[in-house]
Design a protein around this motif. Structure first.
Motif, PDB file in Angstrom:
ATOM      1  N   ARG A   1       0.828  -1.200   0.000  1.00 24.43           N
ATOM      2  CA  ARG A   1       0.000   0.000   0.000  1.00 24.43           C
ATOM      3  C   ARG A   1       0.867   1.257   0.000  1.00 24.43           C
ATOM      4  NH1 ARG A   1      -4.561  -2.374   4.149  1.00 24.43           N
ATOM      5  NH2 ARG A   1      -5.906  -3.270   2.515  1.00 24.43           N
ATOM      6  N   SER A   2       1.991   1.191   0.705  1.00 27.07           N
ATOM      7  CA  SER A   2       2.902   2.343   0.730  1.00 27.07           C
ATOM      8  C   SER A   2       3.469   2.616  -0.660  1.00 27.07           C
ATOM      9  CB  SER A   2       4.041   2.094   1.720  1.00 27.07           C
ATOM     10  OG  SER A   2       3.544   1.891   3.024  1.00 27.07           O
ATOM     11  N   GLN A   3       3.564   1.568  -1.482  1.00 32.63           N
ATOM     12  CA  GLN A   3       4.092   1.708  -2.841  1.00 32.63           C
ATOM     13  C   GLN A   3       3.005   2.023  -3.862  1.00 32.63           C
ATOM     14  OE1 GLN A   3       6.078  -2.014  -3.565  1.00 32.63           O
ATOM     15  NE2 GLN A   3       7.634  -1.678  -1.975  1.00 32.63           N
ATOM     16  N   GLY A   4       1.759   2.092  -3.414  1.00 37.25           N
ATOM     17  CA  GLY A   4       0.668   2.412  -4.322  1.00 37.25           C
ATOM     18  C   GLY A   4       0.258   1.273  -5.233  1.00 37.25           C
ATOM     19  N   VAL A   5       0.482   0.030  -4.804  1.00 38.80           N
ATOM     20  CA  VAL A   5       0.082  -1.131  -5.599  1.00 38.80           C
ATOM     21  C   VAL A   5      -1.444  -1.212  -5.620  1.00 38.80           C
ATOM     22  CG1 VAL A   5       0.208  -3.645  -5.760  1.00 38.80           C
ATOM     23  CG2 VAL A   5       2.217  -2.336  -5.019  1.00 38.80           C
ATOM     24  N   PRO A   6      -2.046  -1.518  -6.763  1.00 40.78           N
ATOM     25  CA  PRO A   6      -3.496  -1.619  -6.862  1.00 40.78           C
ATOM     26  C   PRO A   6      -4.074  -2.636  -5.869  1.00 40.78           C
ATOM     27  CG  PRO A   6      -2.535  -1.601  -9.049  1.00 40.78           C
ATOM     28  CD  PRO A   6      -1.396  -1.700  -8.085  1.00 40.78           C
ATOM     29  N   ARG A   7      -5.304  -2.363  -5.407  1.00 42.44           N
ATOM     30  CA  ARG A   7      -5.928  -3.171  -4.359  1.00 42.44           C
ATOM     31  C   ARG A   7      -6.062  -4.640  -4.759  1.00 42.44           C
ATOM     32  NH1 ARG A   7     -11.334  -0.903  -1.729  1.00 42.44           N
ATOM     33  NH2 ARG A   7      -9.774   0.688  -1.201  1.00 42.44           N
ATOM     34  N   ALA A   8      -6.473  -4.896  -5.984  1.00 45.52           N
ATOM     35  CA  ALA A   8      -6.659  -6.284  -6.420  1.00 45.52           C
ATOM     36  C   ALA A   8      -5.340  -7.053  -6.397  1.00 45.52           C
ATOM     37  CB  ALA A   8      -7.260  -6.312  -7.827  1.00 45.52           C
ATOM     38  N   GLU A   9      -4.260  -6.390  -6.821  1.00 43.20           N
ATOM     39  CA  GLU A   9      -2.949  -7.042  -6.811  1.00 43.20           C
ATOM     40  C   GLU A   9      -2.470  -7.282  -5.385  1.00 43.20           C
ATOM     41  OE1 GLU A   9       1.656  -6.393  -8.380  1.00 43.20           O
ATOM     42  OE2 GLU A   9       0.056  -5.096  -9.141  1.00 43.20           O
ATOM     43  N   ILE A  10      -2.774  -6.324  -4.482  1.00 42.54           N
ATOM     44  CA  ILE A  10      -2.395  -6.502  -3.074  1.00 42.54           C
ATOM     45  C   ILE A  10      -3.046  -7.757  -2.512  1.00 42.54           C
ATOM     46  CG2 ILE A  10      -2.707  -5.574  -0.751  1.00 42.54           C
ATOM     47  CD1 ILE A  10      -2.305  -2.779  -1.897  1.00 42.54           C
ATOM     48  N   SER A  11      -4.349  -7.900  -2.737  1.00 39.63           N
ATOM     49  CA  SER A  11      -5.066  -9.064  -2.212  1.00 39.63           C
ATOM     50  C   SER A  11      -4.471 -10.359  -2.751  1.00 39.63           C
ATOM     51  CB  SER A  11      -6.547  -8.977  -2.565  1.00 39.63           C
ATOM     52  OG  SER A  11      -7.149  -7.889  -1.906  1.00 39.63           O
TER      53      SER A  11
END
Length: 415
Positions: free
Chosen positions: A102-112
């Motif tokens: 999240r700190s790197q601004g990765v998209p939510r779907a990719e984070i999950s």
């Protein structure tokens, strides 16, 4: 994956303290390198210099051939797991692992997707909804690893991550981390002061002392072919037995004297280890691993030192027995040996100094038999010199380095 290279790296603090001196070391792509040594040897400082948390005083650190001395920590693409895990207590496990993404601004779907994938690898998928306070020590350690690994870093750094766990859980997690590292293939540098941990986890081990690299080799090479007295004393549990000896010319050629005992060295042994001849009329340290010490067998032939020793106590470990003995001979009370003994157990260092005044050496024999040994018994020890180690007492360097061997032909205790 990535390589990491230290070239002449040093670290000096403002008060003149030298934490690391002229460190040259290359960590291969996908390798599990363990930095090990007593407290204050510079291993954690070396790790923090890779991460950019400590500035380098001299030399270069390169990652994939690129010098990173002045590169900001966030730009090094390195993940680090600390001793205290540093989890956010108010966040769920999922949020703790996802935090760097999240700190790197990765998209939510990719984070999950990435969090769930790493949680499955670490076998903590059922813990994603819990908070750190609801987890065991081993579970918190897995979460800390997940938060580091989810970034898919080039290099993974671990600073004594198991030190807060109990002995049983440490053993389990050692195997788990080693398995995970092999599966993921991430270049990993692991710091510990526990040589058993280092031996069981590292594809190679770098042994450090007072900021200086002593030897970097595989666990097998370190055990069977230590470069110096410090490595020989540090690697192995129980540690190597050491006693003072002297090489002299006798009636039948070169002899080794231990206390009142003298043993002629055979021509075959001297042909395999010709460097010994250059140390005649000099004192040196003779070392024998506990599993090579025979008790009362009486059937060893050739280059064998037979010494009388008194049983001090016996540790029954199930299949193995550790018999602690005291024999006629001067112990090796070098700075290297005392430093290690004092780091592990201050009372051991005191007992070594006490033994030096009494001119007796403490020995440990690892035996497999179930014969009765009684405290106070006087027994015959057999030290096979073909499996012995010799060290220069002035420099600490190994004399006549040995070829790594195996554990076949162990010397067992007989009734």
């Amino acid at each position: 994956m990535s390589t990491v290279t230290f070239s002449g790296v040093g670290k000096a603090y403002g008060d003149g303290t030298r934490a690391v001196r002229d460190l040259d070391l290359e960590i291969d792509d996908g390798e599990m390198m363990v930095l090990v040594g007593p407290s204050g040897c510079g291993k954690t400082t070396a790790l923090r210099m890779i991460a950019g948390l400590e500035r380098i005083s001299e030399g270069e650190i390169r990652i994939d051939g690129v010098v990173v001395n002045d590169l900001h920590p966030q730009r090094r693409d390195i993940a680090m797991v600390f001793q205290n895990y540093a989890l956010y207590p108010h966040m769920r496990v999922f949020e703790n692992i996802a935090f760097p993404l999240r700190s790197q601004g990765v998209p939510r779907a990719e984070i999950s997707e990435r969090v769930e994938r790493i949680a499955e690898v670490l076998e903590i998928g059922d813990l994603l909804g819990r908070k750190p306070g609801q987890l065991s020590g081993g579970q918190r350690q897995r979460v800390a690893m997940g938060r580091a690994l989810v970034r898919e870093p080039r290099v993974f750094l671990m600073d004594e991550p198991l030190s807060n766990l109990d002995a049983k859980l440490r053993g389990q997690m050692r195997a788990e981390i080693a398995r995970l590292q092999r599966e993921l293939g991430i270049t990993t540098i692991y710091v510990t002061h526990d040589q058993v941990e280092a031996m069981t986890m590292g594809s190679r081990i770098a042994v450090m002392r007072k900021g200086v690299l002593q030897q970097a080799a595989t666990p097998r090479e370190l055990y069977h072919d230590p470069a110096n007295l410090f490595v020989a004393s540090f690697v192995g549990s129980p540690p190597m037995n050491l006693v003072r000896a002297r090489l002299v010319d006798g009636d039948d050629g070169l002899e080794v004297h231990i206390g009142e005992q003298s043993v002629a060295l055979s021509a075959s042994l001297l042909s395999r280890r010709p460097e010994l001849a250059a140390h005649r009329d000099r004192e040196l340290a003779l070392g024998v691993r506990p599993e090579r010490v025979g008790i009362g067998a009486g059937d060893e032939e050739g280059d064998v030192a037979r010494l009388r020793a008194e049983v001090q106590f016996v540790e029954e470990l199930g299949f193995d027995y550790l018999v602690h003995l005291e024999l006629d001979g001067e112990p090796v009370v070098s700075d290297a040996v005392l430093e290690i003994a004092g780091d592990i157990d201050p009372s051991t260092a005191r007992s070594l100094k006490h033994a030096a005044h009494r001119h007796s050496a403490a020995f440990v024999a690892r035996v497999e038999d179930d014969a009765e040994i009684v405290i106070g018994d006087v027994v015959d020890l057999e030290l096979p010199l073909a499996h012995a180690y010799f060290f220069d007492l002035e420099t600490g360097d190994a004399i006549a380095r040995r070829v790594p061997g195996n554990r076949s032909g162990r010397h067992t205790m007989r009734a």
